[in-house]
Design a protein around this motif. Structure first.
Motif, mmCIF file in Angstrom:
data_model
loop_
_atom_site.group_PDB
_atom_site.id
_atom_site.type_symbol
_atom_site.label_atom_id
_atom_site.label_comp_id
_atom_site.label_asym_id
_atom_site.label_seq_id
_atom_site.Cartn_x
_atom_site.Cartn_y
_atom_site.Cartn_z
ATOM 1 N N ALA A 57 -11.388 4.998 -2.714
ATOM 2 C CA ALA A 57 -11.197 3.596 -2.001
ATOM 3 C C ALA A 57 -12.605 3.020 -1.377
ATOM 4 O O ALA A 57 -13.451 4.027 -1.094
ATOM 5 N N ALA A 58 -13.028 2.014 -1.753
ATOM 6 C CA ALA A 58 -14.357 1.564 -1.368
ATOM 7 C C ALA A 58 -14.606 1.891 0.196
ATOM 8 O O ALA A 58 -15.862 2.008 0.549
ATOM 9 N N ASN A 59 -13.572 2.194 0.975
ATOM 10 C CA ASN A 59 -13.975 2.559 2.584
ATOM 11 C C ASN A 59 -13.670 4.073 2.567
ATOM 12 O O ASN A 59 -13.787 4.338 3.886
ATOM 13 N N SER A 60 -13.794 4.837 1.570
ATOM 14 C CA SER A 60 -13.564 6.171 1.805
ATOM 15 C C SER A 60 -14.406 7.000 0.951
ATOM 16 O O SER A 60 -14.634 6.630 -0.160
ATOM 17 N N GLY B 278 -13.943 2.068 -5.149
ATOM 18 C CA GLY B 278 -15.157 2.118 -5.712
ATOM 19 C C GLY B 278 -15.296 2.817 -7.088
ATOM 20 O O GLY B 278 -16.303 2.620 -7.890
ATOM 21 N N TRP C 139 -4.611 -1.570 -4.447
ATOM 22 C CA TRP C 139 -5.774 -1.707 -3.614
ATOM 23 C C TRP C 139 -6.529 -3.066 -3.759
ATOM 24 O O TRP C 139 -7.554 -3.355 -3.897
ATOM 25 N N GLU D 142 0.920 -1.020 -0.069
ATOM 26 C CA GLU D 142 0.078 -0.062 -0.012
ATOM 27 C C GLU D 142 0.799 1.325 0.080
ATOM 28 O O GLU D 142 2.035 1.214 0.219
ATOM 29 N N ASP E 73 -6.699 -5.949 -1.786
ATOM 30 C CA ASP E 73 -7.691 -6.691 -1.033
ATOM 31 C C ASP E 73 -9.114 -6.005 -0.915
ATOM 32 O O ASP E 73 -9.918 -6.689 -0.563
ATOM 33 N N TYR E 74 -9.092 -4.549 -1.243
ATOM 34 C CA TYR E 74 -10.349 -3.883 -1.182
ATOM 35 C C TYR E 74 -10.388 -2.916 -2.404
ATOM 36 O O TYR E 74 -10.062 -1.663 -2.458
#
Length: 120
Positions: free
Chosen positions: A52-55, A84, A78, A26, A80-81
């Motif tokens: 990012a999927a979590n941001s 988006g 990215w 990362e 692992d995740y």
């Protein structure tokens, strides 16, 4: 940089990391994408912005896309995740980052300004 990507970039489709392509460390997306492109010539180095999927916030990012133009993201950073959303520009091989300066082509003034003057 923002206007260039907005005007010349395209949207890419988030996808899982394909078999045979390994995830890389990362926070090294520019070097990771360049190394992945060198290792897998069927991929194209792409740079722009991703979420990012979590941001909820976009960030300058680099990834690879299939050179066949299907628009799917191959993101070794990215892995692992998956992100988006991805908006970016495929850069020619001679513009990809090279060690020891593994920062973004579109972020560094010494590479961005000539690109803005002369075009892709």
């Amino acid at each position: 940089m923002h206007e260039l990507v907005a005007a010349c970039g395209r949207w890419y489709i988030p996808a899982s990391l394909p078999a045979g392509i390994r995830g890389l460390p990362e926070r090294q997306c520019f070097a990771n994408a360049a190394a992945t492109e060198r290792e897998h010539p069927h991929l194209a180095y792409t740079e722009g912005f991703a979420v990012a999927a979590n941001s909820p916030l976009p960030t300058a990012h680099a990834w690879c896309t299939n050179a066949d133009g299907d628009g799917h993201v191959v993101d070794p950073t990215w892995s692992d995740y998956a992100g988006g959303a991805y908006l970016g520009i495929v850069l020619p091989p001679h513009l990809r980052p090279k060690a020891p300066h593994n920062w973004g082509v579109l972020e560094a003034p010494d590479s961005l300004y000539p690109l803005l003057r002369s075009g892709l």
